[in-house]
Design a protein around this motif. Structure first.
Motif, PDB file in Angstrom:
ATOM      1  N   ASP A 150       0.861  -1.193   0.000  1.00 50.93           N
ATOM      2  CA  ASP A 150       0.000   0.000   0.000  1.00 50.93           C
ATOM      3  C   ASP A 150       0.885   1.227   0.000  1.00 50.93           C
ATOM      4  O   ASP A 150       1.662   1.433   0.943  1.00 50.93           O
ATOM      5  CB  ASP A 150      -0.853   0.061   1.274  1.00 50.93           C
ATOM      6  CG  ASP A 150      -1.968  -0.954   1.264  1.00 50.93           C
ATOM      7  OD1 ASP A 150      -2.714  -0.998   0.276  1.00 50.93           O
ATOM      8  OD2 ASP A 150      -2.089  -1.701   2.256  1.00 50.93           O
ATOM      9  N   LEU A 151       0.774   2.029  -1.038  1.00 53.29           N
ATOM     10  CA  LEU A 151       1.611   3.228  -1.089  1.00 53.29           C
ATOM     11  C   LEU A 151       0.967   4.260  -2.007  1.00 53.29           C
ATOM     12  O   LEU A 151       0.596   3.941  -3.136  1.00 53.29           O
ATOM     13  CB  LEU A 151       3.008   2.852  -1.617  1.00 53.29           C
ATOM     14  CG  LEU A 151       4.016   3.991  -1.746  1.00 53.29           C
ATOM     15  CD1 LEU A 151       4.393   4.533  -0.380  1.00 53.29           C
ATOM     16  CD2 LEU A 151       5.275   3.503  -2.483  1.00 53.29           C
ATOM     17  N   ASN A 152       0.820   5.474  -1.501  1.00 52.91           N
ATOM     18  CA  ASN A 152       0.352   6.573  -2.330  1.00 52.91           C
ATOM     19  C   ASN A 152       1.492   7.548  -2.576  1.00 52.91           C
ATOM     20  O   ASN A 152       2.230   7.875  -1.653  1.00 52.91           O
ATOM     21  CB  ASN A 152      -0.784   7.339  -1.642  1.00 52.91           C
ATOM     22  CG  ASN A 152      -2.094   6.583  -1.697  1.00 52.91           C
ATOM     23  OD1 ASN A 152      -2.181   5.520  -2.318  1.00 52.91           O
ATOM     24  ND2 ASN A 152      -3.112   7.123  -1.051  1.00 52.91           N
ATOM     25  N   VAL A 153       1.642   7.983  -3.796  1.00 57.32           N
ATOM     26  CA  VAL A 153       2.666   8.970  -4.113  1.00 57.32           C
ATOM     27  C   VAL A 153       1.957  10.204  -4.675  1.00 57.32           C
ATOM     28  O   VAL A 153       1.162  10.092  -5.607  1.00 57.32           O
ATOM     29  CB  VAL A 153       3.678   8.418  -5.153  1.00 57.32           C
ATOM     30  CG1 VAL A 153       4.763   9.447  -5.435  1.00 57.32           C
ATOM     31  CG2 VAL A 153       4.294   7.112  -4.668  1.00 57.32           C
ATOM     32  N   ASN A 154       2.235  11.348  -4.048  1.00 55.95           N
ATOM     33  CA  ASN A 154       1.564  12.576  -4.473  1.00 55.95           C
ATOM     34  C   ASN A 154       2.281  13.225  -5.650  1.00 55.95           C
ATOM     35  O   ASN A 154       3.477  13.003  -5.861  1.00 55.95           O
ATOM     36  CB  ASN A 154       1.510  13.560  -3.302  1.00 55.95           C
ATOM     37  CG  ASN A 154       0.661  13.022  -2.170  1.00 55.95           C
ATOM     38  OD1 ASN A 154      -0.446  12.519  -2.401  1.00 55.95           O
ATOM     39  ND2 ASN A 154       1.179  13.098  -0.959  1.00 55.95           N
ATOM     40  N   ALA A 155       1.562  14.056  -6.381  1.00 58.23           N
ATOM     41  CA  ALA A 155       2.150  14.777  -7.504  1.00 58.23           C
ATOM     42  C   ALA A 155       3.331  15.603  -7.013  1.00 58.23           C
ATOM     43  O   ALA A 155       3.244  16.276  -5.982  1.00 58.23           O
ATOM     44  CB  ALA A 155       1.108  15.671  -8.153  1.00 58.23           C
ATOM     45  N   GLY A 156       4.438  15.516  -7.712  1.00 56.76           N
ATOM     46  CA  GLY A 156       5.618  16.298  -7.364  1.00 56.76           C
ATOM     47  C   GLY A 156       6.482  15.676  -6.285  1.00 56.76           C
ATOM     48  O   GLY A 156       7.508  16.235  -5.910  1.00 56.76           O
ATOM     49  N   GLU A 157       6.076  14.525  -5.804  1.00 58.38           N
ATOM     50  CA  GLU A 157       6.814  13.887  -4.719  1.00 58.38           C
ATOM     51  C   GLU A 157       7.879  12.931  -5.262  1.00 58.38           C
ATOM     52  O   GLU A 157       7.676  12.279  -6.284  1.00 58.38           O
ATOM     53  CB  GLU A 157       5.827  13.098  -3.840  1.00 58.38           C
ATOM     54  CG  GLU A 157       6.369  12.758  -2.473  1.00 58.38           C
ATOM     55  CD  GLU A 157       5.378  11.974  -1.605  1.00 58.38           C
ATOM     56  OE1 GLU A 157       5.624  11.910  -0.401  1.00 58.38           O
ATOM     57  OE2 GLU A 157       4.381  11.416  -2.119  1.00 58.38           O
ATOM     58  N   ILE A 158       9.012  12.864  -4.562  1.00 57.28           N
ATOM     59  CA  ILE A 158      10.017  11.846  -4.853  1.00 57.28           C
ATOM     60  C   ILE A 158       9.998  10.856  -3.692  1.00 57.28           C
ATOM     61  O   ILE A 158      10.266  11.233  -2.548  1.00 57.28           O
ATOM     62  CB  ILE A 158      11.430  12.450  -4.991  1.00 57.28           C
ATOM     63  CG1 ILE A 158      11.466  13.495  -6.107  1.00 57.28           C
ATOM     64  CG2 ILE A 158      12.460  11.348  -5.257  1.00 57.28           C
ATOM     65  CD1 ILE A 158      12.808  14.228  -6.234  1.00 57.28           C
ATOM     66  N   VAL A 159       9.643   9.626  -3.998  1.00 60.06           N
ATOM     67  CA  VAL A 159       9.646   8.576  -2.972  1.00 60.06           C
ATOM     68  C   VAL A 159      10.777   7.605  -3.287  1.00 60.06           C
ATOM     69  O   VAL A 159      10.835   7.044  -4.387  1.00 60.06           O
ATOM     70  CB  VAL A 159       8.290   7.831  -2.916  1.00 60.06           C
ATOM     71  CG1 VAL A 159       8.371   6.615  -2.007  1.00 60.06           C
ATOM     72  CG2 VAL A 159       7.195   8.779  -2.434  1.00 60.06           C
ATOM     73  N   CYS A 160      11.700   7.452  -2.346  1.00 65.40           N
ATOM     74  CA  CYS A 160      12.824   6.545  -2.549  1.00 65.40           C
ATOM     75  C   CYS A 160      12.504   5.187  -1.947  1.00 65.40           C
ATOM     76  O   CYS A 160      11.945   5.099  -0.853  1.00 65.40           O
ATOM     77  CB  CYS A 160      14.090   7.118  -1.930  1.00 65.40           C
ATOM     78  SG  CYS A 160      14.691   8.553  -2.846  1.00 65.40           S
TER      79      CYS A 160
END
Ligand SMILES: Nc1ncnc2c1ncn2[C@@H]1O[C@H](COP(=O)(O)OP(=O)(O)OP(=O)(O)O)[C@@H](O)[C@H]1O
Ligand SMILES: [Mg+2]
Length: 245
Positions: free
Chosen positions: A23-33
């Motif tokens: 389960d993971l949400n990534v928002n616009a403009g976000e960098i998730v490593c």
């Protein structure tokens, strides 16, 4: 609504579960490593988002629409160069735009813009063999950016570079992401890289791959290299290292 919504996503190869209920949400403009031990499923997760690997269960939504296969709205940059050796830099960047059917005049404008963004404008008429390894990675990034993807999937793109080149490309990646409000899932083995680039760090555990921890990175948009030398950065680095063991 998040840009990318991964909901209870599981992946299996045959009867072996590789990823369990992510389960993971990534928002616009976000960098998730994404970070985690070798073999825990980081690349598999990127491949699932890219639509290259089917889910056993769960969903992946991009802008609210289910991911159902590969598409130019999700581009991948790998550790190994993906540049075509027989094409000049400029033609490499143009390639995806041609496939997308972008008209020639529009292509020229976009290529100029992306070459400038990765500081390769001067090198546009060179062949990949005439470039350094860092420059070839920048061609990869320009090529990825050219098709205006919704999400940029980076799979240890700078893993094979020397420390100085790596830092330069990290700075450039941050700048390009800020300038274009790019959204990115960025896999790395390097805790320092994850802390320097990420808005969040997702630690994956293994057997089967699952989200073990999510760390909010408390640094803002402005990230000078000196940040890496700060006490807070080094403290967090130790904290993340303990989570990965
Ligand atoms: N095409 C495939 N068929 C079967 N098993 C696979 C396939 N691709 C990956 N796997 C298995 O899935 C698991 C996760 O692999 P994955 O490449 O996602 O790991 P990773 O976290 O990216 O590792 P690394 O850090 O070494 O790149 C591994 O055990 C691997 O053997
Ligand atoms: Mg991998």
């Amino acid at each position: 609504m998040a840009k990318l919504e991964i909901d209870s996503a599981s992946v299996a190869y045959g009867d072996r579960t590789i990823l369990e209920s992510i389960d993971l949400n990534v928002n616009a403009g976000e960098i998730v490593c994404l970070i985690g031990a070798s073999g825990c499923g980081k690349s598999t997760l990127l491949n699932a988002v890219a639509g290259l690997v089917p889910l056993r269960s769960g969903t992946i939504l991009l802008d609210g629409k289910a991911v159902a296969g590969p598409s130019a709205d999700r581009v991948m940059v790998f550790q190994d160069d993906a540049v075509f050796p027989w094409m000049k830099v400029r033609e490499n960047v143009e390639f995806g735009l041609k496939i997308k059917g972008v008209p020639a005049s529009e292509r020229e404008r976009i290529i100029d813009e992306k070459l400038l963004a990765v500081e390769l404008f001067q090198a546009q008429h060179l062949y990949p063999r005439q470039l350094s390894g860092g420059m070839r990675k920048r061609v990869d990034l320009a090529r990825a950016l050219a098709v205006s993807p919704s999400v940029i999937l980076m799979d240890e793109p700078y893993g094979a570079l020397d420390a100085m080149t790596k830092e330069r490309l990290q700075l450039q990646f941050l700048k390009v992401c800020t300038d274009t409000n790019a959204t990115s899932l960025f896999v790395t083995h390097d805790i320092e890289e994850a802390l320097f680039l990420g808005d969040r760090i997702v630690v994956l555990g293994r057997n089967p791959g699952h989200i073990a921890n999510i760390i909010e990175v408390p640094f803002g948009v402005e990230r000078p290299l000196e940040l890496k030398r700060s006490g807070e950065f080094q403290r967090l680095r130790g904290e993340v290292a303990d989570l990965i063991l």
